[in-house]
Motif scaffolding. Sequence first.
Motif, PDB file in Angstrom:
ATOM      1  N   ALA A  12       4.473 -89.946  -3.762  1.00 13.08           N
ATOM      2  CA  ALA A  12       3.840 -90.595  -4.907  1.00 13.08           C
ATOM      3  C   ALA A  12       4.878 -90.794  -5.999  1.00 13.08           C
ATOM      4  O   ALA A  12       5.716 -89.928  -6.227  1.00 13.08           O
ATOM      5  N   ALA A  13       4.794 -91.934  -6.666  1.00 12.19           N
ATOM      6  CA  ALA A  13       5.686 -92.226  -7.797  1.00 12.19           C
ATOM      7  C   ALA A  13       4.823 -92.691  -8.959  1.00 12.19           C
ATOM      8  O   ALA A  13       4.075 -93.668  -8.826  1.00 12.19           O
ATOM      9  N   ARG A  14       4.925 -91.975 -10.070  1.00 12.84           N
ATOM     10  CA  ARG A  14       4.139 -92.333 -11.261  1.00 12.84           C
ATOM     11  C   ARG A  14       5.002 -93.160 -12.201  1.00 12.84           C
ATOM     12  O   ARG A  14       6.109 -92.771 -12.565  1.00 12.84           O
ATOM     13  N   LEU A  15       4.464 -94.309 -12.587  1.00 14.78           N
ATOM     14  CA  LEU A  15       5.100 -95.179 -13.567  1.00 14.78           C
ATOM     15  C   LEU A  15       4.081 -95.418 -14.669  1.00 14.78           C
ATOM     16  O   LEU A  15       3.150 -96.206 -14.496  1.00 14.78           O
ATOM     17  N   GLY A  16       4.223 -94.689 -15.767  1.00 16.94           N
ATOM     18  CA  GLY A  16       3.229 -94.780 -16.834  1.00 16.94           C
ATOM     19  C   GLY A  16       1.898 -94.259 -16.344  1.00 16.94           C
ATOM     20  O   GLY A  16       1.801 -93.136 -15.852  1.00 16.94           O
ATOM     21  N   ASN A  17       0.865 -95.090 -16.440  1.00 13.43           N
ATOM     22  CA  ASN A  17      -0.475 -94.688 -16.008  1.00 13.43           C
ATOM     23  C   ASN A  17      -0.800 -95.123 -14.591  1.00 13.43           C
ATOM     24  O   ASN A  17      -1.938 -95.019 -14.160  1.00 13.43           O
ATOM     25  N   LEU A  18       0.199 -95.628 -13.870  1.00 14.32           N
ATOM     26  CA  LEU A  18      -0.018 -96.038 -12.488  1.00 14.32           C
ATOM     27  C   LEU A  18       0.688 -95.082 -11.543  1.00 14.32           C
ATOM     28  O   LEU A  18       1.833 -94.689 -11.780  1.00 14.32           O
ATOM     29  N   VAL A  19       0.001 -94.730 -10.461  1.00 15.31           N
ATOM     30  CA  VAL A  19       0.605 -93.927  -9.404  1.00 15.31           C
ATOM     31  C   VAL A  19       0.628 -94.786  -8.148  1.00 15.31           C
ATOM     32  O   VAL A  19      -0.414 -95.298  -7.717  1.00 15.31           O
ATOM     33  N   PHE A  20       1.821 -94.935  -7.580  1.00  8.80           N
ATOM     34  CA  PHE A  20       2.008 -95.672  -6.339  1.00  8.80           C
ATOM     35  C   PHE A  20       2.090 -94.646  -5.217  1.00  8.80           C
ATOM     36  O   PHE A  20       2.979 -93.791  -5.219  1.00  8.80           O
ATOM     37  N   LEU A  21       1.138 -94.710  -4.299  1.00  8.78           N
ATOM     38  CA  LEU A  21       1.098 -93.777  -3.170  1.00  8.78           C
ATOM     39  C   LEU A  21       1.767 -94.430  -1.968  1.00  8.78           C
ATOM     40  O   LEU A  21       1.404 -95.543  -1.574  1.00  8.78           O
ATOM     41  N   ALA A  22       2.731 -93.739  -1.395  1.00 10.43           N
ATOM     42  CA  ALA A  22       3.524 -94.270  -0.285  1.00 10.43           C
ATOM     43  C   ALA A  22       2.672 -94.500   0.948  1.00 10.43           C
ATOM     44  O   ALA A  22       1.655 -93.829   1.163  1.00 10.43           O
ATOM     45  N   GLY A  23       3.100 -95.454   1.760  1.00 10.23           N
ATOM     46  CA  GLY A  23       2.454 -95.706   3.036  1.00 10.23           C
ATOM     47  C   GLY A  23       2.370 -94.424   3.838  1.00 10.23           C
ATOM     48  O   GLY A  23       3.367 -93.724   4.007  1.00 10.23           O
TER      49      GLY A  23
END
Length: 184
Positions: free
Chosen positions: A59-70
Amino acid sequence: MENVDRRTALIAGLASASLISTTNAFGQPATGVSAEAKLRELGIELPKVRPPVANYVPAARLGNLVFLAGTGPVYPDGRRGEGKVGVDLTIDQAYQHARLVGTMLLAALRQEVGSLDNVIRVGRVFGMVNATPNFTDHPKVINGCSDLFVEVFGDRGRHARCAVGMASLPFNISVEIEAVVEVA
């Protein structure tokens, strides 16, 4: 007084209304049942977050968004959910694999933000299905993950989505799913 066109004012007003209505004074979701309580009610225990198989993070958090890896389906004993839908697996089996992936994504999200109660909204799910060329029910498979998110988060779990077929996936896994989530 500064001249502001109506469209700019409307967009600014909607954006601020959106911020006010989605969280309370503590940054928690303003409405809905606790996602953590819902997991307990459903009897779902999230798995341990597995280390990535390459040079990336779950997981990578950028501000208020979390991008969850495939993420692909891995059972607690370490076995992968493998196979090609339409020849090795039924839609129902692949649906269960997608649901398993959903629990794994929730585990990575919780690890990144501390509590699933910090989720404001699931924004997008991108699901890939390892399928035969003539298979066309990819959405029915990825529903396994989507249905789980709605069960856990209610309306906050409803999301934009893409469900596509692939000729192959790493390690012959049946599905791979990634997501983008807004958090407090």
